[in-house]
Design a protein around this motif. Sequence first.
Motif, PDB file in Angstrom:
ATOM      1  N   SER A 172       0.824  -1.213   0.000  1.00 55.62           N
ATOM      2  CA  SER A 172       0.000   0.000   0.000  1.00 55.62           C
ATOM      3  C   SER A 172       0.854   1.258   0.000  1.00 55.62           C
ATOM      4  CB  SER A 172      -0.917  -0.001   1.229  1.00 55.62           C
ATOM      5  OG  SER A 172      -1.775  -1.109   1.225  1.00 55.62           O
ATOM      6  N   ILE A 173       1.924   1.245   0.769  1.00 50.31           N
ATOM      7  CA  ILE A 173       2.824   2.398   0.789  1.00 50.31           C
ATOM      8  C   ILE A 173       3.435   2.606  -0.586  1.00 50.31           C
ATOM      9  CG2 ILE A 173       5.014   3.243   1.748  1.00 50.31           C
ATOM     10  CD1 ILE A 173       4.163   1.923   4.413  1.00 50.31           C
ATOM     11  N   ARG A 174       3.759   1.522  -1.277  1.00 53.95           N
ATOM     12  CA  ARG A 174       4.279   1.667  -2.645  1.00 53.95           C
ATOM     13  C   ARG A 174       3.245   2.302  -3.566  1.00 53.95           C
ATOM     14  NH1 ARG A 174       6.781  -3.432  -1.406  1.00 53.95           N
ATOM     15  NH2 ARG A 174       5.184  -4.674  -2.455  1.00 53.95           N
ATOM     16  N   VAL A 175       1.993   1.881  -3.461  1.00 53.75           N
ATOM     17  CA  VAL A 175       0.935   2.468  -4.297  1.00 53.75           C
ATOM     18  C   VAL A 175       0.823   3.965  -4.048  1.00 53.75           C
ATOM     19  CG1 VAL A 175      -1.564   2.555  -4.658  1.00 53.75           C
ATOM     20  CG2 VAL A 175      -0.400   0.352  -4.556  1.00 53.75           C
ATOM     21  N   ILE A 176       0.843   4.360  -2.785  1.00 53.55           N
ATOM     22  CA  ILE A 176       0.725   5.779  -2.440  1.00 53.55           C
ATOM     23  C   ILE A 176       1.908   6.558  -3.004  1.00 53.55           C
ATOM     24  CG2 ILE A 176       0.741   7.407  -0.509  1.00 53.55           C
ATOM     25  CD1 ILE A 176      -0.841   5.266   1.083  1.00 53.55           C
ATOM     26  N   HIS A 177       3.107   6.003  -2.921  1.00 50.82           N
ATOM     27  CA  HIS A 177       4.280   6.703  -3.448  1.00 50.82           C
ATOM     28  C   HIS A 177       4.270   6.754  -4.980  1.00 50.82           C
ATOM     29  CE1 HIS A 177       6.767   6.143   0.485  1.00 50.82           C
ATOM     30  NE2 HIS A 177       5.975   7.194   0.519  1.00 50.82           N
ATOM     31  N   ILE A 178       3.757   5.728  -5.614  1.00 51.12           N
ATOM     32  CA  ILE A 178       3.609   5.766  -7.071  1.00 51.12           C
ATOM     33  C   ILE A 178       2.647   6.872  -7.468  1.00 51.12           C
ATOM     34  CG2 ILE A 178       2.713   4.504  -9.074  1.00 51.12           C
ATOM     35  CD1 ILE A 178       3.659   1.910  -7.625  1.00 51.12           C
ATOM     36  N   ALA A 179       1.537   6.975  -6.754  1.00 50.13           N
ATOM     37  CA  ALA A 179       0.538   8.004  -7.069  1.00 50.13           C
ATOM     38  C   ALA A 179       1.100   9.409  -6.857  1.00 50.13           C
ATOM     39  CB  ALA A 179      -0.704   7.797  -6.204  1.00 50.13           C
ATOM     40  N   ILE A 180       1.810   9.634  -5.751  1.00 47.50           N
ATOM     41  CA  ILE A 180       2.387  10.962  -5.493  1.00 47.50           C
ATOM     42  C   ILE A 180       3.427  11.301  -6.550  1.00 47.50           C
ATOM     43  CG2 ILE A 180       3.715  12.353  -3.863  1.00 47.50           C
ATOM     44  CD1 ILE A 180       2.510  10.663  -1.624  1.00 47.50           C
ATOM     45  N   SER A 181       4.257  10.344  -6.912  1.00 54.11           N
ATOM     46  CA  SER A 181       5.279  10.582  -7.939  1.00 54.11           C
ATOM     47  C   SER A 181       4.640  10.928  -9.278  1.00 54.11           C
ATOM     48  CB  SER A 181       6.171   9.346  -8.080  1.00 54.11           C
ATOM     49  OG  SER A 181       6.832   9.065  -6.864  1.00 54.11           O
ATOM     50  N   ILE A 201      -1.280  -4.946 -10.087  1.00 51.44           N
ATOM     51  CA  ILE A 201      -0.759  -6.098  -9.346  1.00 51.44           C
ATOM     52  C   ILE A 201      -0.674  -5.787  -7.850  1.00 51.44           C
ATOM     53  CG2 ILE A 201       0.481  -7.058 -11.315  1.00 51.44           C
ATOM     54  CD1 ILE A 201       3.073  -5.923 -10.134  1.00 51.44           C
ATOM     55  N   HIS A 202      -0.452  -4.532  -7.522  1.00 48.31           N
ATOM     56  CA  HIS A 202      -0.405  -4.164  -6.113  1.00 48.31           C
ATOM     57  C   HIS A 202      -1.802  -4.185  -5.483  1.00 48.31           C
ATOM     58  CE1 HIS A 202       3.793  -2.928  -6.653  1.00 48.31           C
ATOM     59  NE2 HIS A 202       3.861  -2.869  -5.334  1.00 48.31           N
ATOM     60  N   LEU A 203      -2.783  -3.704  -6.197  1.00 51.22           N
ATOM     61  CA  LEU A 203      -4.135  -3.693  -5.641  1.00 51.22           C
ATOM     62  C   LEU A 203      -4.659  -5.110  -5.442  1.00 51.22           C
ATOM     63  CD1 LEU A 203      -5.902  -0.718  -7.461  1.00 51.22           C
ATOM     64  CD2 LEU A 203      -4.515  -0.719  -5.387  1.00 51.22           C
ATOM     65  N   ALA A 225      -6.760   0.522   2.913  1.00 56.76           N
ATOM     66  CA  ALA A 225      -7.989   1.103   2.352  1.00 56.76           C
ATOM     67  C   ALA A 225      -7.663   2.313   1.488  1.00 56.76           C
ATOM     68  CB  ALA A 225      -8.941   1.488   3.484  1.00 56.76           C
ATOM     69  N   ALA A 226      -6.720   3.131   1.947  1.00 59.98           N
ATOM     70  CA  ALA A 226      -6.324   4.316   1.179  1.00 59.98           C
ATOM     71  C   ALA A 226      -5.727   3.923  -0.169  1.00 59.98           C
ATOM     72  CB  ALA A 226      -5.317   5.142   1.981  1.00 59.98           C
ATOM     73  N   ALA A 227      -4.869   2.904  -0.173  1.00 62.70           N
ATOM     74  CA  ALA A 227      -4.246   2.471  -1.430  1.00 62.70           C
ATOM     75  C   ALA A 227      -5.285   1.928  -2.401  1.00 62.70           C
ATOM     76  CB  ALA A 227      -3.182   1.414  -1.136  1.00 62.70           C
TER      77      ALA A 227
END
Length: 610
Positions: A172-181, A201-203, A225-227
């Motif tokens: 989930s942290i990776r998804v959030i960082h991908i989105a911010i980037s 694949i992360h979801l 949940a956020a991711a």
Amino acid sequence: MNLRIKISTFFSVGVLNVIWFVWYKIKVIYYKKTKKNICCSKVDDVYFSPCSEINQKQVLNSNTDWLTSIVYFSWYKIESSEVPDWYLNPFDNKKTQNNNVPWYLISDFSHSIGDIKTVWEASRFDWMLSFAQSVRKGKQENLNKLNFWINDWMLKNPPYIGFNWKCGQEASIRVIHIAISSFILKQVENPTLSLIYLIKIHLKRINSTLCYALAQDNNHGTSEAAALFIGGSWLLHKGYSEGKKWQNVGRKWLENRVKKLVLKDGTFSQYSMNYHRLMLDTVSVVEIWRNYLCLQRFSPIFYERISLATKWLYQFIQFDSGNVPNIGANDGALLLPLVGTDYRDFRPSMHLSMVLFTGQRAWAEQGPWDDFLKWFEIEVPQCVAQLPCSVQFDYGGFSLLRKKNILAVLRYPRFIFRPSQSDALHVDFWIGKRNLLRDAGSYSYNTTESMINYFSGTKGHNTIQFDERNQMPRLGRFLFGSWLKSKNVTYETLNSKSQKCAASYTDIKGASHSREIILRDNVFVIKDKVNGFKNKAVLRWRLDPTEVWTLNGFEVFSDKFKLVFSSNVIINRIEIVEGLESVYYLKKTNTPIVEIEVNQPCKLKTELFF
């Protein structure tokens, strides 16, 4: 006795949470039998395209650590510009084994490599933020580096294989960082197919064990949940119908987690300063994303609770440093390392949350926290929040006394959720940047039993320990039984010169501790009363290690401060001993501790003159 404690703790934790956890275990067994969650990896792809809005004159503060270093837990740096070893624990120089097996065949705690978080840290994609900021500021060559690192990670960590797929929150942290980037690089509207694949694949991984996150009643649930909400809404926005399911699941459970885990006074379920920040940062990113995609707002109670949680953390911050008491579990997590400030500086996160959820600036003066907002293209309001003041958070068990730049905190047990620290009646005391009476911290979640017991047990806090045991019996790495209940809780401001608060408890073995703290103009007074113990009671004060402390009779003093101790019975022992503290995860240093020992019921008084 032990069985009775376990049964009572079972019901305290919550039957539904246990059901969620059992369901998770059943799913893992199912995955083992069917070999679910296995798919092919895509490598040698372009994940981020050239940035469409390069600004070589961009003067915003940014995180430059990862441009020349590999960074662990915001403090341990390996000077290198090469791709990290994704399986390495650099603290012990050990590597994970069996990296070609599915995540569900890997144990939760592997003693062969030490703390698994050391391996996970580089795979949280903090470096992605740093590279994206650099590209946005004109360093186009770092775009190639960004894509190269992602490809290397995918090659070494094929979907659902190996240690870096073990935890849904890490994904989930990776998804959030991908989105911010993607937001920083202006590619939310035009993501590459490879980036879409990376999100999908992360979801799938996160959604497969969401039940485990929900069972924890902590930041696992809010992060996952956020991711799902961010990734799902992004996919739906780009025309991928499967995104709708993930978006809806994410919205549902984020609403649920905030309503349940943020109490009516703003306290978060983990009773932790850093996990409180992690939760707020997570929800802040969700709100920024929701606004950007013009999605439906969350419920009124969602925003009400997050506003309360924002104001809660604001009350603990020391303005001239941004530091907060090191109270509660602390795993070194920093979700938004965007402006190069220290890990212990909570001001950027606090400023973002205040602006988003209260419509006010946290600080009148300009600082890196303003650049923090500018990276998200958020307009900074003119209205400034009122300064922190003396306040009680009774749902969570915190009383705060404030006078100018002085902060005194009394932590008392109000355990609606499971406690991971045996810190009843701990006291923190600050004068500006100086944390004179302090908490030991957490150090590591997977170390020796004695170290775990030292940092999260009673010995790691400014309180009284009975008969060399914890205030509550330990049932697991993150769980105590026989949760304490406070009695005689009081809180009052006597006049402009004096404030006080108090609380007491009696533990399962009949030992009782009553504590009252009083803050006056130039003295801080702590009055303790103990009874019901068998052999001895030890009062500990963990002191500021930057001062040189000297013991003289019943006084401990430095050049600037003095502590005076007194009792209505003979004090058996008083001495300064060398102890440990951990301000940053996996970093422990020496600190002086005053220990006062008695062997009979008594009253103790500590006076700290400043």
